[in-house]
Design an enzyme around this catalytic site. Structure first.
Site, PDB file in Angstrom:
ATOM      1  N   ARG A  16       0.855  -1.194   0.000  1.00  0.00           N
ATOM      2  CA  ARG A  16       0.000   0.000   0.000  1.00  0.00           C
ATOM      3  C   ARG A  16       0.888   1.240   0.000  1.00  0.00           C
ATOM      4  NH1 ARG A  16       0.240  -2.350   4.956  1.00  0.00           N
ATOM      5  NH2 ARG A  16      -1.533  -3.664   4.445  1.00  0.00           N
ATOM      6  N   TYR A 164      13.181   6.811  16.606  1.00  0.00           N
ATOM      7  CA  TYR A 164      12.792   6.807  15.197  1.00  0.00           C
ATOM      8  C   TYR A 164      13.852   7.480  14.343  1.00  0.00           C
ATOM      9  CZ  TYR A 164      10.169   7.887  10.932  1.00  0.00           C
ATOM     10  OH  TYR A 164       9.765   8.001   9.619  1.00  0.00           O
TER      11      TYR A 164
END
Length: 277
Positions: A16, A164
């Site tokens: 996706r 992150y």
């Protein structure tokens, strides 16, 4: 090069979002796309599986090879390389698209999630690229493209979400290292990152919800920029941390309004993405 017709792409993820958009752009040329992805069955909150992505690639004009596996697993990576070569005869391009995001601060970030980001983002990028290098050496115009940011290690971004940031910067460092190591073999390795957020499930579910989705750009802007990179001569464009909009501007695109997730949103209103300023 001006086309990806007949070229073979091995991509991590791609069920996706941005990865699928890049695959579909290549498929319109008649490219072959092998997807190494985990999503074998529908997810309750996320649209698409590796199989529906493969169907979309075929419908767009390309050939597809869905491979159910995990980029954290070296066996899955080896299988993906072997199956791609067996199906299509070689590999021309590796796209390191698979990535995990968690913007929690250091005190709130679970160790399990930290490890997951390192395993998928950094280790997966390195291992998939490394496994494909012996095959890429035989390609006419070999490219490695990682969807990761420039190395902006300012306190603003490195400290905003340390776990992150480490994982995404790690993707970039691995890619730049490969660019230097295999420059003599003519294998390009670059990174690509947008100036704005992109309207994906991660933005919707993890970062900013509907508000941020309304001021994001569509995945197609990323796909069009990736296409420009992947059709460039590999010996002339390598070792770069590229920005989506800069790539498109160099290709003659000056109006980005058609990429607005909500039509009519002025460019000035778009929310700036991380790591750039």
């Amino acid at each position: 090069m001006t086309t990806l017709a007949g070229k073979t792409i091995l991509m991590s993820g791609g069920s996706r979002g941005i990865g699928l958009a890049i695959a579909l752009r290549a498929a319109r040329d008649g490219a072959n796309v092998a997807l190494l992805a985990k999503t074998d069955t529908p997810h309750p909150k996320l649209e698409g599986t590796v199989h529906t992505a493969a169907d979309a690639i075929r419908a767009a004009g390309g050939q597809a090879l869905p491979i159910v596996g995990d980029v954290r697993d070296e066996g899955s990576i080896t299988e993906a390389v072997l199956r791609t070569v067996g199906e299509f005869g070689g590999i021309d391009i590796v796209v390191n698209n698979a990535s995990v995001i968690d913007l929690s601060g250091s005190l709130d970030l679970a160790t399990k999630k930290y490890d997951l980001m390192q395993d998928v983002n950094v280790r997966g990028t390195f291992l998939l690229s490394r496994a494909a290098v012996p095959v890429l050496k035989d390609a006419e115009n070999p490219h490695i493209l990682s969807l990761s940011p420039p190395l902006n290690v300012t306190p603003k971004w490195l400290g905003a979400h340390t776990g992150y940031s480490l994982a995404k910067f790690g993707m970039t460092m691995a890619t730049l290292g490969l660019a230097a190591e295999f420059a003599d073999a003519g294998i390009a390795a670059n990174t690509l990152w947008p100036r704005t957020t992109i309207a994906t499930a991660a933005v919707q579910n993890v970062i900013g919800g509907d508000r941020l989705m309304r001021v994001s750009r569509t995945p197609e802007i990323y796909a069009d920029a990736a296409y420009e990179v992947l059709t460039s001569p590999s010996r002339e464009l390598t070792g770069r941390t590229l920005i989506v909009e800069d790539v498109l501007e160099a290709a003659g695109v000056t109006d980005f309004s058609g990429y607005a997730a909500v039509p009519g949103t002025p460019d000035a209103a778009l929310y700036p993405d991380i790591f750039l300023d």
